[in-house]
Design a protein around this motif. Structure first.
Motif, short mmCIF file in Angstrom:
data_model
loop_
_atom_site.label_atom_id
_atom_site.label_comp_id
_atom_site.label_asym_id
_atom_site.label_seq_id
_atom_site.Cartn_x
_atom_site.Cartn_y
_atom_site.Cartn_z
N ASP A 199 -3.07 9.42 8.42
CA ASP A 199 -4.44 9.66 7.96
C ASP A 199 -5.01 8.55 7.08
OD1 ASP A 199 -4.30 12.08 9.30
OD2 ASP A 199 -3.58 13.16 7.52
N ASP A 200 -4.15 7.77 6.45
CA ASP A 200 -4.66 6.73 5.56
C ASP A 200 -5.42 5.67 6.34
OD1 ASP A 200 -4.32 5.52 2.65
OD2 ASP A 200 -4.05 3.89 4.09
N PRO A 201 -6.62 5.29 5.89
CA PRO A 201 -7.43 4.33 6.65
C PRO A 201 -6.83 2.94 6.77
CG PRO A 201 -8.42 4.79 4.50
CD PRO A 201 -7.31 5.77 4.69
N ILE A 202 -5.93 2.58 5.87
CA ILE A 202 -5.28 1.27 5.97
C ILE A 202 -4.11 1.32 6.95
CG2 ILE A 202 -3.92 -0.43 4.67
CD1 ILE A 202 -5.67 0.09 2.28
N CYS A 203 -3.46 2.46 7.06
CA CYS A 203 -2.29 2.58 7.95
C CYS A 203 -2.71 2.93 9.39
CB CYS A 203 -1.34 3.64 7.41
SG CYS A 203 -0.65 3.22 5.79
N LYS A 204 -3.26 4.11 9.60
CA LYS A 204 -3.75 4.56 10.90
C LYS A 204 -2.67 4.55 11.98
CE LYS A 204 -8.60 3.24 10.24
NZ LYS A 204 -9.74 2.46 10.79
N PHE A 205 -1.46 4.98 11.63
CA PHE A 205 -0.40 5.13 12.64
C PHE A 205 -0.54 6.52 13.24
CE2 PHE A 205 1.29 1.80 9.89
CZ PHE A 205 1.67 0.85 10.84
N PHE B 132 0.65 10.74 5.56
CA PHE B 132 -0.03 9.60 4.94
C PHE B 132 -0.19 8.45 5.93
CE2 PHE B 132 0.42 5.50 2.74
CZ PHE B 132 -0.67 5.54 1.90
N LEU B 133 0.86 8.13 6.68
CA LEU B 133 0.77 7.04 7.64
C LEU B 133 -0.26 7.33 8.73
CD1 LEU B 133 4.56 6.19 8.11
CD2 LEU B 133 2.87 4.90 6.80
N HIS C 33 0.83 -1.20 0.00
CA HIS C 33 0.00 0.00 0.00
C HIS C 33 0.87 1.25 0.00
CE1 HIS C 33 -3.63 2.31 0.58
NE2 HIS C 33 -3.13 2.88 1.68
N ILE C 34 1.92 1.27 0.82
CA ILE C 34 2.82 2.43 0.86
C ILE C 34 3.55 2.59 -0.47
CG2 ILE C 34 4.87 3.39 1.98
CD1 ILE C 34 3.97 2.02 4.57
#
Length: 206
Positions: free
Chosen positions: A52-58, A49-50, A15-16
């Protein structure tokens, strides 16, 4: 690492890479955590990105620190550690810089980075661009040098004491009360000029 963890990290890595292939220099996994090395100019974009992205959510910054490698042209690593509560996992982000090139501050994304970046500046001299209040946080006013650089002397340059006569704190050059001792690594028995009874050495067999 379990197969489930491997699949999870594979999905996040893919994804990244799909979104920021040009910004990421390297990705590696160890001890169940992913480490990504990114371009210095892209650090704010990648961390945003890390988060705010819904797959990451760090979305939690755990730590931010510096590492010094004096032999390199870009001697410093700036290392960020993030936690995703949604995935119950951590990720490490790194970028490299030198003594002059600033790294973009991430205080706008994570307010708790304020003091972390100040500490990194204080200890290593790494400059964070657009930091709201970049000044020393652990050392005293007027301190010279950066204590966690590998070329900073262990004794420091000055020592601080309170002068009773002047009723103020004074700075003085470091003075060692004794020279460094040199050791010959002999045991007390081998280094002695006398032989205690019962400690005579037998002749080596011929």
């Amino acid at each position: 690492m379990t197969r489930q963890e491997e699949e999870k990290w594979a999905d996040i890595k893919d994804h990244i890479e799909a979104h920021h292939a040009d910004d990421v220099r390297d990705m590696s996994e160890s001890f169940g955590e992913l480490t990504i090395t990114v371009r210095r100019a892209s650090i704010l974009k990648i961390i945003g990105f890390l988060r705010d992205d819904p797959i990451c959510k760090f979305n939690q910054l755990i730590d931010l620190c510096g590492v010094d490698y004096p032999a390199r042209a870009r001697r410093f690593d700036v290392v960020y550690h993030f936690l995703s509560m949604a995935h119950n996992t951590r990720i490490r982000v790194k970028c490299t810089t030198d003594e002059d090139a600033p790294v973009m501050s991430i205080v706008s994304l994570f307010p708790n980075a304020d003091w972390y970046e100040r500490e990194t500046f204080d200890m290593y001299g790494i400059v964070f661009d657009q930091h709201p209040d970049l000044r020393r946080i652990l050392t005293d006013y007027g301190f010279e040098g950066y204590p966690l650089r590998k070329d900073f002397p262990l004794t420091g340059f000055v020592e601080v004491r309170y002068d009773q006569e002047r009723k103020e704190v004074v700075y003085e050059p470091v003075t060692l009360q004794q020279e460094y001792r040199s050791f010959d690594f002999l045991s007390p028995w081998e280094g002695a000029k006398y032989i205690l009874p019962g400690d005579e050495k037998s002749e080596a067999p011929k």
